[in-house]
Design a protein around this motif. Sequence first.
Motif, PDB file in Angstrom:
ATOM      1  N   ASP A 145       0.558  -0.825   0.298  1.00  0.00           N
ATOM      2  CA  ASP A 145      -0.020   0.244   0.208  1.00  0.00           C
ATOM      3  C   ASP A 145       1.174   0.702   0.268  1.00  0.00           C
ATOM      4  OD1 ASP A 145       0.541   0.775   2.798  1.00  0.00           O
ATOM      5  OD2 ASP A 145      -0.960  -1.113   3.422  1.00  0.00           O
ATOM      6  N   GLU A 146       0.460   2.323   0.288  1.00  0.00           N
ATOM      7  CA  GLU A 146       1.077   3.081  -0.287  1.00  0.00           C
ATOM      8  C   GLU A 146       1.764   4.168   1.392  1.00  0.00           C
ATOM      9  OE1 GLU A 146      -2.184   7.137  -1.032  1.00  0.00           O
ATOM     10  OE2 GLU A 146      -3.806   5.803  -0.689  1.00  0.00           O
ATOM     11  N   PHE A 147       1.039   3.679   2.230  1.00  0.00           N
ATOM     12  CA  PHE A 147       1.778   4.302   3.885  1.00  0.00           C
ATOM     13  C   PHE A 147       2.180   2.739   4.328  1.00  0.00           C
ATOM     14  CE2 PHE A 147      -3.030   5.553   2.732  1.00  0.00           C
ATOM     15  CZ  PHE A 147      -3.061   7.028   3.572  1.00  0.00           C
ATOM     16  N   SER A 148       3.185   2.460   3.246  1.00  0.00           N
ATOM     17  CA  SER A 148       4.465   0.951   3.515  1.00  0.00           C
ATOM     18  C   SER A 148       5.331   1.519   4.532  1.00  0.00           C
ATOM     19  CB  SER A 148       5.326   0.752   2.731  1.00  0.00           C
ATOM     20  OG  SER A 148       5.700   1.247   2.029  1.00  0.00           O
ATOM     21  N   TYR A 149       5.145   2.212   4.989  1.00  0.00           N
ATOM     22  CA  TYR A 149       6.625   3.251   6.214  1.00  0.00           C
ATOM     23  C   TYR A 149       5.397   3.351   7.718  1.00  0.00           C
ATOM     24  CZ  TYR A 149       4.247   7.299   4.238  1.00  0.00           C
ATOM     25  OH  TYR A 149       2.779   8.320   4.369  1.00  0.00           O
ATOM     26  N   TYR A 150       4.505   2.589   7.414  1.00  0.00           N
ATOM     27  CA  TYR A 150       3.457   3.024   8.720  1.00  0.00           C
ATOM     28  C   TYR A 150       3.258   1.449   9.090  1.00  0.00           C
ATOM     29  CZ  TYR A 150       2.145   7.663   8.119  1.00  0.00           C
ATOM     30  OH  TYR A 150       2.382   9.275   7.817  1.00  0.00           O
ATOM     31  N   ASN A 151       3.390   2.021  10.692  1.00  0.00           N
ATOM     32  CA  ASN A 151       3.466   0.136  11.260  1.00  0.00           C
ATOM     33  C   ASN A 151       1.553   0.325  11.523  1.00  0.00           C
ATOM     34  OD1 ASN A 151       2.450   1.613  13.549  1.00  0.00           O
ATOM     35  ND2 ASN A 151       4.006   1.578  15.173  1.00  0.00           N
ATOM     36  N   ASP A 152       1.207  -0.903  11.858  1.00  0.00           N
ATOM     37  CA  ASP A 152      -0.825  -1.235  11.875  1.00  0.00           C
ATOM     38  C   ASP A 152      -1.557   0.492  13.014  1.00  0.00           C
ATOM     39  OD1 ASP A 152      -0.426  -2.958   9.640  1.00  0.00           O
ATOM     40  OD2 ASP A 152      -0.781  -4.312  11.125  1.00  0.00           O
ATOM     41  N   GLU A 153      -0.236   0.351  14.401  1.00  0.00           N
ATOM     42  CA  GLU A 153      -1.272   1.486  15.118  1.00  0.00           C
ATOM     43  C   GLU A 153      -1.012   2.231  14.608  1.00  0.00           C
ATOM     44  OE1 GLU A 153       1.393   0.331  18.006  1.00  0.00           O
ATOM     45  OE2 GLU A 153       0.366  -1.708  18.583  1.00  0.00           O
ATOM     46  N   GLN A 154      -0.353   2.959  13.669  1.00  0.00           N
ATOM     47  CA  GLN A 154      -0.138   4.110  13.188  1.00  0.00           C
ATOM     48  C   GLN A 154      -0.972   4.628  12.534  1.00  0.00           C
ATOM     49  OE1 GLN A 154       3.945   4.371  11.477  1.00  0.00           O
ATOM     50  NE2 GLN A 154       4.988   6.121  13.310  1.00  0.00           N
ATOM     51  N   LEU A 155      -1.789   3.422  11.730  1.00  0.00           N
ATOM     52  CA  LEU A 155      -2.990   3.697  11.027  1.00  0.00           C
ATOM     53  C   LEU A 155      -3.954   4.043  10.872  1.00  0.00           C
ATOM     54  CD1 LEU A 155      -1.756   0.969   7.648  1.00  0.00           C
ATOM     55  CD2 LEU A 155      -1.754   3.017   7.608  1.00  0.00           C
ATOM     56  N   ILE A 156      -3.976   2.594  12.395  1.00  0.00           N
ATOM     57  CA  ILE A 156      -5.407   3.413  13.610  1.00  0.00           C
ATOM     58  C   ILE A 156      -5.177   4.309  14.233  1.00  0.00           C
ATOM     59  CG2 ILE A 156      -6.571   2.056  15.368  1.00  0.00           C
ATOM     60  CD1 ILE A 156      -5.655  -0.293  14.552  1.00  0.00           C
ATOM     61  N   SER A 157      -4.659   4.903  14.225  1.00  0.00           N
ATOM     62  CA  SER A 157      -4.156   6.306  14.922  1.00  0.00           C
ATOM     63  C   SER A 157      -4.878   7.108  13.556  1.00  0.00           C
ATOM     64  CB  SER A 157      -2.955   6.927  15.857  1.00  0.00           C
ATOM     65  OG  SER A 157      -2.727   7.865  15.775  1.00  0.00           O
ATOM     66  N   ALA A 158      -4.180   7.049  12.582  1.00  0.00           N
ATOM     67  CA  ALA A 158      -4.603   8.221  11.726  1.00  0.00           C
ATOM     68  C   ALA A 158      -6.431   7.859  11.146  1.00  0.00           C
ATOM     69  CB  ALA A 158      -3.493   7.357  10.638  1.00  0.00           C
ATOM     70  N   GLN A 159      -6.633   6.773  11.168  1.00  0.00           N
ATOM     71  CA  GLN A 159      -7.848   6.469  11.222  1.00  0.00           C
ATOM     72  C   GLN A 159      -8.858   7.131  12.120  1.00  0.00           C
ATOM     73  OE1 GLN A 159      -9.521   2.499  10.264  1.00  0.00           O
ATOM     74  NE2 GLN A 159      -7.716   2.053  10.130  1.00  0.00           N
ATOM     75  N   LYS A 160      -8.349   7.084  13.344  1.00  0.00           N
ATOM     76  CA  LYS A 160      -8.728   7.622  14.147  1.00  0.00           C
ATOM     77  C   LYS A 160      -9.224   9.435  14.779  1.00  0.00           C
ATOM     78  CE  LYS A 160      -9.028   4.228  18.263  1.00  0.00           C
ATOM     79  NZ  LYS A 160      -8.090   3.917  18.961  1.00  0.00           N
ATOM     80  N   PHE A 161      -7.940   9.730  13.905  1.00  0.00           N
ATOM     81  CA  PHE A 161      -7.808  10.949  14.047  1.00  0.00           C
ATOM     82  C   PHE A 161      -8.883  12.082  12.976  1.00  0.00           C
ATOM     83  CE2 PHE A 161      -5.736  14.926  11.510  1.00  0.00           C
ATOM     84  CZ  PHE A 161      -5.750  15.699  12.423  1.00  0.00           C
ATOM     85  N   TYR A 162      -9.009  10.997  11.458  1.00  0.00           N
ATOM     86  CA  TYR A 162      -9.775  11.917  10.462  1.00  0.00           C
ATOM     87  C   TYR A 162     -11.056  11.386  10.193  1.00  0.00           C
ATOM     88  CZ  TYR A 162      -5.273  13.110   7.425  1.00  0.00           C
ATOM     89  OH  TYR A 162      -4.353  14.141   7.755  1.00  0.00           O
ATOM     90  N   GLN A 163     -11.380  10.770  11.221  1.00  0.00           N
ATOM     91  CA  GLN A 163     -12.294  10.179  11.701  1.00  0.00           C
ATOM     92  C   GLN A 163     -12.842  11.516  12.484  1.00  0.00           C
ATOM     93  OE1 GLN A 163     -14.690   7.814  10.661  1.00  0.00           O
ATOM     94  NE2 GLN A 163     -16.420   8.632  11.994  1.00  0.00           N
ATOM     95  N   ARG A 164     -12.127  11.540  13.577  1.00  0.00           N
ATOM     96  CA  ARG A 164     -12.728  12.592  14.347  1.00  0.00           C
ATOM     97  C   ARG A 164     -12.886  14.051  13.294  1.00  0.00           C
ATOM     98  NH1 ARG A 164      -9.020  12.304  18.037  1.00  0.00           N
ATOM     99  NH2 ARG A 164      -7.736  13.789  17.054  1.00  0.00           N
ATOM    100  N   ASN A 165     -12.455  14.480  12.262  1.00  0.00           N
ATOM    101  CA  ASN A 165     -11.574  15.449  12.081  1.00  0.00           C
ATOM    102  C   ASN A 165     -12.935  15.977  11.052  1.00  0.00           C
ATOM    103  OD1 ASN A 165      -9.547  16.615  13.333  1.00  0.00           O
ATOM    104  ND2 ASN A 165      -8.467  16.365  11.611  1.00  0.00           N
ATOM    105  N   LYS A 166     -13.443  14.302  11.370  1.00  0.00           N
ATOM    106  CA  LYS A 166     -14.410  14.362   9.616  1.00  0.00           C
ATOM    107  C   LYS A 166     -16.097  14.471  10.434  1.00  0.00           C
ATOM    108  CE  LYS A 166     -17.043  10.422   8.461  1.00  0.00           C
ATOM    109  NZ  LYS A 166     -16.759   9.126   7.751  1.00  0.00           N
TER     110      LYS A 166
END
Length: 186
Positions: free
Chosen positions: A107-128
């Motif tokens: 994927d395009e976020f290969s430099y992120y681990n799974d926890e960073q992807l979950i954290s980014a999802q939560k961040f953008y969900q809250r902003n949305k």
Amino acid sequence: MHKLYFIVLFLFAFGNCSVFSQKKTEEVLIAKDTLKSKDIDPLTPAKAAFYSAILPGLGQAYNKKYWKIPIVYGAIGVSLYYYIDSSQKYHQYRDAYKRRLEGYTDDEFSYYNDEQLISAQKFYQRNKDFSALFVVGFYVLNIVDANVDAALIQFNVNENLSVKPDVYINDVTYRANFGLTFNYNF
């Protein structure tokens, strides 16, 4: 003599002769109001609110406050932009995380681990969520502004109504007296 009776009888019969009748003329003076007052329409605030509910900014145009329309569209537009942007980024991070769970690592976020992807999802969900709240809030604020502005436009605010401090001299003691003067000029 017959002619005299006939003339008197003729004058009494028709009564328009000024010798025998007096015409009373009464003049009725009607004072015209020099102030032009606007008629108050109690439905004006409701109309403005209804127009703003149908199309944001239409109530402000109804109230002839055209300068508020760009503010309304700017506030709603910026909030809507951030809602759409956060939603797209949330879906990108969510899809990348789902692919990781399936075992793909390309994927395009290969430099992120799974926890960073979950954290980014939560961040953008809250902003949305916040952006959606702001869109609705500015929409409601647009309706309330149109309603209140239409109600306040009907108040009589002119120079004939005034409250001002007043200083006057007492006729007996020749001392200054202070007070407030409430004036209504006709």
